[in-house]
Each structure stands twice: as C-alpha cells, then as structure tokens.
Design a protein around this motif. Structure first.
Motif, PDB file in Angstrom:
ATOM      1  N   UNK A  11      30.231 -24.577 -48.934  1.00  0.00           N
ATOM      2  CA  UNK A  11      31.002 -23.396 -48.530  1.00  0.00           C
ATOM      3  C   UNK A  11      30.235 -22.545 -47.518  1.00  0.00           C
ATOM      4  N   UNK A  12      29.035 -22.119 -47.850  1.00  0.00           N
ATOM      5  CA  UNK A  12      28.277 -21.207 -46.984  1.00  0.00           C
ATOM      6  C   UNK A  12      27.975 -21.814 -45.610  1.00  0.00           C
ATOM      7  N   UNK A  13      27.514 -23.078 -45.515  1.00  0.00           N
ATOM      8  CA  UNK A  13      27.248 -23.623 -44.181  1.00  0.00           C
ATOM      9  C   UNK A  13      28.476 -23.689 -43.275  1.00  0.00           C
ATOM     10  N   UNK A  14      29.649 -23.989 -43.847  1.00  0.00           N
ATOM     11  CA  UNK A  14      30.869 -24.025 -43.028  1.00  0.00           C
ATOM     12  C   UNK A  14      31.192 -22.619 -42.534  1.00  0.00           C
ATOM     13  N   UNK A  41      34.792 -12.131 -45.986  1.00  0.00           N
ATOM     14  CA  UNK A  41      34.221 -12.016 -47.329  1.00  0.00           C
ATOM     15  C   UNK A  41      33.150 -13.086 -47.493  1.00  0.00           C
ATOM     16  N   UNK A  42      31.969 -12.664 -47.891  1.00  0.00           N
ATOM     17  CA  UNK A  42      30.870 -13.599 -48.123  1.00  0.00           C
ATOM     18  C   UNK A  42      31.227 -14.537 -49.271  1.00  0.00           C
ATOM     19  N   UNK A  43      30.658 -15.735 -49.289  1.00  0.00           N
ATOM     20  CA  UNK A  43      30.940 -16.676 -50.374  1.00  0.00           C
ATOM     21  C   UNK A  43      30.623 -16.066 -51.738  1.00  0.00           C
ATOM     22  N   UNK A  44      31.534 -16.301 -52.672  1.00  0.00           N
ATOM     23  CA  UNK A  44      31.376 -15.787 -54.030  1.00  0.00           C
ATOM     24  C   UNK A  44      32.266 -16.579 -54.970  1.00  0.00           C
ATOM     25  N   UNK A  45      32.050 -16.369 -56.260  1.00  0.00           N
ATOM     26  CA  UNK A  45      32.846 -17.027 -57.295  1.00  0.00           C
ATOM     27  C   UNK A  45      33.936 -16.061 -57.755  1.00  0.00           C
ATOM     28  N   UNK A  46      35.216 -16.349 -57.448  1.00  0.00           N
ATOM     29  CA  UNK A  46      36.297 -15.453 -57.882  1.00  0.00           C
ATOM     30  C   UNK A  46      36.550 -15.601 -59.384  1.00  0.00           C
ATOM     31  N   UNK A  47      37.239 -14.637 -59.983  1.00  0.00           N
ATOM     32  CA  UNK A  47      37.495 -14.695 -61.423  1.00  0.00           C
ATOM     33  C   UNK A  47      38.303 -15.921 -61.852  1.00  0.00           C
TER      34      UNK A  47
END
Length: 139
Positions: A82-85, A98-104
């Motif tokens: 995710x982050x490299x793309x 929005x920076x990469x994160x884990x949604x609920x």
C-alpha cells in the motif's frame, strides 16, 4: 504494476433506493451488504454503493466536496504494497489525501487524489483475493 481498477465505490444518499435501482433495475445480486454499503461482483471488479456520509468520513472529506461522491480503488496483494504505491503516485503528481492506515472495517488503505482531485483508494483487503490476472473477488 497491473493495469486494473479493483473497486468503483459510488457515494449514495439512500442505500435502499440505490439497492432497488441496481438490484431491481439491473438485476444485480449483492455479494455483501450491511447498513452502510452494498457490493456487487462485476466482471473482474467490484461495484460498491456506500452511504455518502460514511464514504466522505472514510475519505476524510466533506460530503459537499464532491457531489456524486466517487472513490476508485486499486487493490494490492499485500499490506506492505500500500505505502509504496501511494508514494509512487504522489511522486507522479498525486496528492496525499489520507496516509495508509487500518480502517475499523478491516484491511489497510490510504487515499491519493489524482491531479484533478479524483480520489483513489490504494487498498489491501485480506478477504478479497487477487487472481494472477489481477481480478479481485469478494471473499
């Protein structure tokens, strides 16, 4: 990177009205639904209809920022992709939304806007396998 769109998500005002349109109008059968979102399996991609307020919250944008709110998605095979793309897209003229994160609701994702402001979700979802051809499947 594969040339693919994994998911098209349309922000809708009334999920029941939208479900009637796609279900009764087109004859499409949902593969998943909850009180906020309905997913339909298409030919190699997913179509989602998501309550506009919930989609706007997930994007971190006000509903009024985009009438007919739409989020395009590019799913990747691993969370670490995710982050490299996102970094590559930002380096190529995109804007981090929005920076990469884990949604609920699970998985891992971030958002980038293209130069015209169209939102792209770059996502990894452990429940959506990606075939060698790049086709995403629901669960």
């Amino acid at each position: 990177m594969q040339h693919q769109i994994s998911v098209i998500t349309l922000g809708v005002a009334d999920l029941a009205r939208s479900r009637r349109f796609y279900g009764d109008g087109f004859g499409w059968t949902p593969v998943f639904e909850n009180p906020e979102i309905v997913f339909y399996q298409m030919n190699g991609l997913m179509l989602g209809t998501w309550l506009a307020g919930a989609l706007a919250d997930d994007l971190g944008r006000p509903v009024a920022a985009a009438p007919g709110l739409v989020s395009l998605a590019h799913n990747v095979p691993a969370q670490t992709d995710v982050a490299p793309v996102i970094e590559r897209l930002c380096a190529s003229g995109g804007t981090l939304v929005m920076a990469p994160s884990a949604p609920p609701h699970g998985g891992f994702r971030g958002y980038v806007a293209d130069p015209d402001g169209h939102a792209w979700e770059i996502a990894w979802n452990p429940d959506w396998p990606i075939s060698p051809e790049g086709h995403v499947r629901f669960g």
